[in-house]
Scaffold this active site. Structure first.
Site, mmCIF file in Angstrom:
data_model
loop_
_atom_site.group_PDB
_atom_site.id
_atom_site.type_symbol
_atom_site.label_atom_id
_atom_site.label_comp_id
_atom_site.label_asym_id
_atom_site.label_seq_id
_atom_site.Cartn_x
_atom_site.Cartn_y
_atom_site.Cartn_z
ATOM 1 N N CYS A 204 -3.209 1.636 6.389
ATOM 2 C CA CYS A 204 -3.379 1.064 7.733
ATOM 3 C C CYS A 204 -4.042 2.081 8.651
ATOM 4 O O CYS A 204 -4.632 1.710 9.658
ATOM 5 C CB CYS A 204 -2.066 0.559 8.294
ATOM 6 S SG CYS A 204 -0.715 1.683 8.046
ATOM 7 N N GLU B 248 4.289 -3.805 12.286
ATOM 8 C CA GLU B 248 3.293 -2.742 12.118
ATOM 9 C C GLU B 248 2.153 -3.387 11.346
ATOM 10 O O GLU B 248 2.341 -3.815 10.209
ATOM 11 C CB GLU B 248 3.921 -1.563 11.363
ATOM 12 C CG GLU B 248 3.216 -0.249 11.634
ATOM 13 C CD GLU B 248 1.955 -0.095 10.830
ATOM 14 O OE1 GLU B 248 0.856 -0.216 11.424
ATOM 15 O OE2 GLU B 248 2.058 0.135 9.629
ATOM 16 N N GLU C 184 7.899 3.106 14.258
ATOM 17 C CA GLU C 184 8.713 3.476 13.104
ATOM 18 C C GLU C 184 8.789 4.998 13.045
ATOM 19 O O GLU C 184 8.095 5.695 13.778
ATOM 20 C CB GLU C 184 8.080 2.918 11.829
ATOM 21 C CG GLU C 184 7.961 1.408 11.901
ATOM 22 C CD GLU C 184 7.844 0.750 10.546
ATOM 23 O OE1 GLU C 184 6.728 0.677 10.030
ATOM 24 O OE2 GLU C 184 8.888 0.308 10.002
ATOM 25 N N ASN D 190 0.801 -1.241 0.000
ATOM 26 C CA ASN D 190 0.000 0.000 0.000
ATOM 27 C C ASN D 190 0.830 1.285 0.000
ATOM 28 O O ASN D 190 0.347 2.321 -0.433
ATOM 29 C CB ASN D 190 -1.041 -0.011 1.128
ATOM 30 C CG ASN D 190 -0.454 -0.193 2.492
ATOM 31 O OD1 ASN D 190 0.696 -0.589 2.630
ATOM 32 N ND2 ASN D 190 -1.232 0.104 3.504
HETATM 33 O O1 TXE Z 1 -0.876 -8.986 3.667
HETATM 34 P P1 TXE Z 1 0.295 -9.896 4.231
HETATM 35 P P2 TXE Z 1 -1.699 -9.088 2.289
HETATM 36 C C1 TXE Z 1 -3.867 -6.134 5.767
HETATM 37 C C2 TXE Z 1 -5.132 -5.742 5.079
HETATM 38 C C3 TXE Z 1 -5.157 -6.644 3.899
HETATM 39 C C4 TXE Z 1 -4.595 -7.913 4.480
HETATM 40 C C5 TXE Z 1 -4.009 -8.908 3.521
HETATM 41 O O2 TXE Z 1 -6.214 -6.009 5.923
HETATM 42 O O3 TXE Z 1 -6.450 -6.840 3.405
HETATM 43 O O4 TXE Z 1 -3.594 -7.445 5.349
HETATM 44 O O5 TXE Z 1 -3.010 -8.293 2.683
HETATM 45 C C6 TXE Z 1 4.642 -11.001 3.241
HETATM 46 N N1 TXE Z 1 6.173 -14.894 6.227
HETATM 47 N N2 TXE Z 1 -2.758 -5.268 5.425
HETATM 48 O O6 TXE Z 1 -2.065 -10.496 1.987
HETATM 49 O O7 TXE Z 1 0.064 -11.315 3.899
HETATM 50 C C7 TXE Z 1 3.954 -10.630 1.949
HETATM 51 O O8 TXE Z 1 4.573 -11.251 0.830
HETATM 52 C C8 TXE Z 1 6.809 -13.753 5.923
HETATM 53 C C9 TXE Z 1 -2.542 -4.147 6.280
HETATM 54 O O9 TXE Z 1 -0.963 -8.354 1.237
HETATM 55 O O10 TXE Z 1 0.449 -9.542 5.664
HETATM 56 C C10 TXE Z 1 4.098 -9.119 1.957
HETATM 57 O O11 TXE Z 1 5.403 -8.754 1.549
HETATM 58 N N3 TXE Z 1 6.273 -12.821 5.115
HETATM 59 C C11 TXE Z 1 -1.180 -3.567 6.074
HETATM 60 C C12 TXE Z 1 3.891 -8.781 3.447
HETATM 61 O O12 TXE Z 1 4.222 -9.988 4.153
HETATM 62 C C13 TXE Z 1 5.049 -13.041 4.611
HETATM 63 C C14 TXE Z 1 -0.732 -3.466 4.673
HETATM 64 C C15 TXE Z 1 2.456 -8.385 3.820
HETATM 65 O O13 TXE Z 1 1.580 -9.400 3.412
HETATM 66 C C16 TXE Z 1 4.338 -14.214 4.911
HETATM 67 C C17 TXE Z 1 -1.026 -4.655 3.918
HETATM 68 C C18 TXE Z 1 4.945 -15.168 5.767
HETATM 69 N N4 TXE Z 1 4.324 -16.293 6.113
HETATM 70 C C19 TXE Z 1 -2.037 -5.487 4.293
HETATM 71 N N5 TXE Z 1 3.136 -14.158 4.274
HETATM 72 C C20 TXE Z 1 -0.934 -2.291 6.796
HETATM 73 N N6 TXE Z 1 -0.683 -2.391 8.101
HETATM 74 O O14 TXE Z 1 -0.913 -1.220 6.220
HETATM 75 C C21 TXE Z 1 3.101 -12.991 3.603
HETATM 76 N N7 TXE Z 1 4.256 -12.309 3.794
#
Ligand code: TXE
Length: 497
Positions: A286, A252, A466, A154
Site C-alpha cells: 500500500c 486502511e 494502526e 500483501n
Molecule cells: O482487495 P479487497 P483485493 C488494493 C489493490 C488491489 C485491489 C484489489 O489496489 O489491486 O485492492 O485487491 C475482503 N466485505 N489493495 O481484491 O477486495 C477480501 O476477502 C467484507 C490494497 O484483494 O479489498 C480480503 O480479505 N470483506 C491493499 C480483503 O477484504 C471483503 C491491499 C481485501 O480485499 C469484501 C490489498 C466485502 N464485500 C489490496 N470484499 C492495501 N491497502 O495494502 C472483499 N473483502
C-alpha cells in the site's frame, strides 16, 4: 512440489471444516499449477459459530488483567520467532514475495508482539483534578467486544499481527478473515496464537471469500468492531454497512504514493530508494512508490540510471535466493496490471521498459510482470491517479519544488510520501505541506516501523492509525470515571460558581 496442506477453520479452540463441507485451493503464484493448501470455503453458518464463541469468550477475556493478556502476546512473539523461517518460506511459496522480504514480514509480526506485550503493562489512562472538592476523575481504556479482522494478501503475517495483537491486549475477542490467497499463512499464524495459550473462543479463524465471510462479519449484529485493510472500494462498502449498524470501523486502504527527487538530491541514494519503493514486493505494497516526481534538471540522468538498474532486476519465484522481483499474487492482479498498461498506451505514455507479462524459463506458469517505467506521465492521467498495485512506476517532470508539492498532493489518496533533497528548508516545508499520513525525508515511501502510527488521509483511511499506541485507540473505548467522596450532591458548573 510439496504435498498441499489441509487448512481448517479455528473456532472455539477447535480446528474444523466449513459447515458446507466445501473447499478451495490456495495456489503458488510463481507456478499456478502448484496447490499450496486446500482451505474451507466457509459461509454465514461458520461466521455465526465464530461470533457465538467470541461473544461467550469475551465475558471472561475482558476480565483477564491486561498484563496477563500481554504475556500471551509475548509468547505469540516467541512462537513467531521460533518459526520465522518456516513462516517466511511458506509465505514466499503462497504469496510470491522474495524470501528476504517474507522474513521482514514475519519480523514485523515479532516486533509487533514484543511491542504490544509491553503495552499491556501500560494501557495508560489519565487522572486529572475534578473542578469540585472531594471528587476524583480518571479515564480507563475498555475493550470494545467482538472484533472482525479483515485482511489482504500483501502482508500475510504483519497486517494480521498489527490488528490482532493490540486487539488482544485491549481485551477484545477476535474473528480473523484473511484473504483467500494467503490462507495457509493465516493458518500457521493461528496455530502459533493458539499454542501461545489464547483461551478457546478468544481468537477464531474463518477462511473464505469477502463476499460471503467478509460481508457476514461486517453485517453481523453481534460484531462490534471491524478492522479492515484492502482496496478503497471494498473499504467504502464495509464502512457503509458498519455505519448503518453503528459499528466501529477502522480502514486502511489504497495509496498512490510518490517520491520527489529535487535537483539538489543525493541522486544515488534517491535511485536506490526509487528502485526499492517501486519494485519491492512487486509493487504490491500500500506504500509502494507508484509516482516519481523528478526535477527537470536531474530527470534525464536519473531516468537513464533508473532504467539501467531496472533492466537488471531478476524475476523469478520468491523462494529462489537470486530473485529480485517475485510474481504478482494471482491472475486477477496480473489482469489488472495488464489493463493499466492498455490505459497507459491510450493516454499516450511512453513505456521505457517492461510493459508486459514476463516470459521465459521458470516464468511461464506464474503471474510475472516485467518491472515497468512509464515516462511522459501527467498528473491528471489515470495511470498517475489510480492504484495499479504492480511493478509499474510513472515518471512526472516538474520545474520547481512548489510544483512537486502540488503534484504529490494531486491525488485522492494520502498514505506515504518521500522527498529527496539536501535542503533543510525544503525538507521542513515538505513535512508541513504534503497531504499524507507518512512522509520520509531522504528515504523511500516504504519502511514503516511498528511503534509509530501507520495510516493515511483522504481516501486512504478513515482517521484511524494502526501500530504504535495509536492502534490502542482503535481497539479500546475511553471510559471516564468520577468518584465523589464528599458524601453530598455536588453539581458541576453550578455549586462551585
Ligand atoms: O482487495 P479487497 P483485493 C488494493 C489493490 C488491489 C485491489 C484489489 O489496489 O489491486 O485492492 O485487491 C475482503 N466485505 N489493495 O481484491 O477486495 C477480501 O476477502 C467484507 C490494497 O484483494 O479489498 C480480503 O480479505 N470483506 C491493499 C480483503 O477484504 C471483503 C491491499 C481485501 O480485499 C469484501 C490489498 C466485502 N464485500 C489490496 N470484499 C492495501 N491497502 O495494502 C472483499 N473483502
Amino acid at each position: 512440489m510439496n504435498k498441499p496442506l489441509t487448512c481448517h477453520n479455528y473456532i472455539n479452540g477447535q480446528w474444523i471444516s466449513a459447515k458446507s463441507g466445501k473447499s478451495f485451493e490456495s495456489l503458488n503464484p510463481a507456478n499456478g499449477r502448484e496447490c499450496i493448501a486446500t482451505v474451507p470455503l466457509s459461509g454465514s453458518a461458520d461466521v455465526q459459530a465464530a461470533v457465538t464463541a467470541a461473544r461467550q469468550a469475551y465475558q471472561s477475556w475482558r476480565l483477564v488483567p491486561a498484563p496477563v493478556r500481554s504475556e500471551i502476546v509475548h509468547r505469540i512473539g516467541e512462537g513467531l520467532l521460533a518459526r520465522k523461517k518456516e513462516l517466511a518460506t511458506l509465505m514466499s511459496r503462497e504469496m510470491g514475495k522474495i524470501l528476504t522480504e517474507a522474513q521482514g514480514d514475519v519480523q514485523e509480526g515479532i516486533d509487533c508482539a514484543f511491542y504490544y506485550a509491553g503495552e499491556g503493562r501500560r494501557l495508560f489512562g489519565q487522572t486529572t483534578p475534578s473542578e469540585l472538592g472531594n471528587k476524583f476523575a480518571m479515564t480507563l481504556r475498555m475493550p470494545i467486544g467482538v472484533a472482525a479482522l479483515i485482511t489482504p494478501w500483501n502482508f500475510p503475517i504483519a497486517i494480521p499481527c498489527w490488528k490482532a495483537l493490540p486487539a488482544l491486549v485491549c481485551g477484545n475477542t477476535l474473528i480473523f478473515k484473511p484473504a483467500k490467497d494467503v490462507s495457509a499463512c493465516a493458518t500457521l499464524l493461528t496455530e502459533i496464537i493458539a499454542e501461545a495459550g489464547v483461551p478457546p473462543g478468544v481468537f477464531n479463524l474463518v477462511h473464505g471469500s469477502g463476499e460471503e465471510v467478509g460481508q457476514s462479519l461486517t453485517s453481523h449484529p453481534e460484531v462490534d468492531l471491524v478492522s479492515f485493510t484492502g482496496s478503497s472500494q471494498t473499504g467504502a462498502e464495509v464502512a457503509a454497512i458498519c455505519g448503518r449498524s453503528h459499528k466501529r470501523v477502522s480502514l486502511e486502504m489504497g495509496g498512490k504514493n510518490a517520491q520527489i527527487v529535487m535537483e539538489d538530491a543525493d541522486l544515488e541514494l534517491a535511485l536506490e530508494g526509487a528502485l526499492w519503493g517501486a519494485f519491492g514486493t512487486t509493487g504490491q505494497r500500500c506504500t509502494a512508490t507508484s509516482r516519481l516526481i523528478l526535477h527537470r534538471d536531474i530527470k534525464a540522468d536519473f531516468t537513464a540510471k533508473l532504467l539501467d538498474k531496472t533492466r537488471k532486476l531478476r524475476l523469478g519465484a520468491g523462494t529462489d535466493p537470486h530473485t529480485d522481483v517475485g510474481p504478482l499474487v494471482n491472475e486477477a492482479q496480473l489482469k489488472r496490471v495488464k489493463y493499466y498498461l492498455e490505459v497507459a498506451q491510450d493516454e499516450g505514455v511512453t513505456i521505457l521498459t517492461g510493459g508486459k507479462q514476463a516470459q521465459g524459463e521458470g516464468l511461464d506458469q506464474g503471474y510475472f510482470f516485467e518491472p515497468t517505467i512509464l515516462d511522459g506521465v501527467e498528473s491528471q492521467m489515470r495511470v498517475a491517479q489510480e492504484e495499479i498495485f504492480g511493478p509499474v512506476v510513472s515518471l512526472i517532470e516538474v520545474g520547481s519544488f512548489e510544483e512537486a508539492i502540488a503534484i504529490i498532493n494531486d491525488s485522492r489518496y494520502g498514505l506515504s510520501s518521500a522527498v529527496y533533497t539536501q535542503n533543510v528548508n525544503r525538507a521542513f516545508q515538505a513535512m508541513r505541506d504534503i497531504e499524507a499520513g507518512i512522509t520520509y525525508i531522504n528515504g523511500p515511501t516504504i519502511g514503516a516501523e511498528v511503534h509509530l502510527p501507520f495510516g493515511g488521509v483522504k481516501a486512504t483511511g478513515n482517521g484511524h492509525r494502526e501500530a504504535g499506541t495509536a492502534a490502542l485507540d482503535i481497539f479500546s473505548e475511553w471510559k471516564t470515571v468520577y468518584v465523589d467522596f464528599s458524601g453530598q450532591l455536588q453539581r458541576a458548573q453550578i455549586d462551585n460558581r
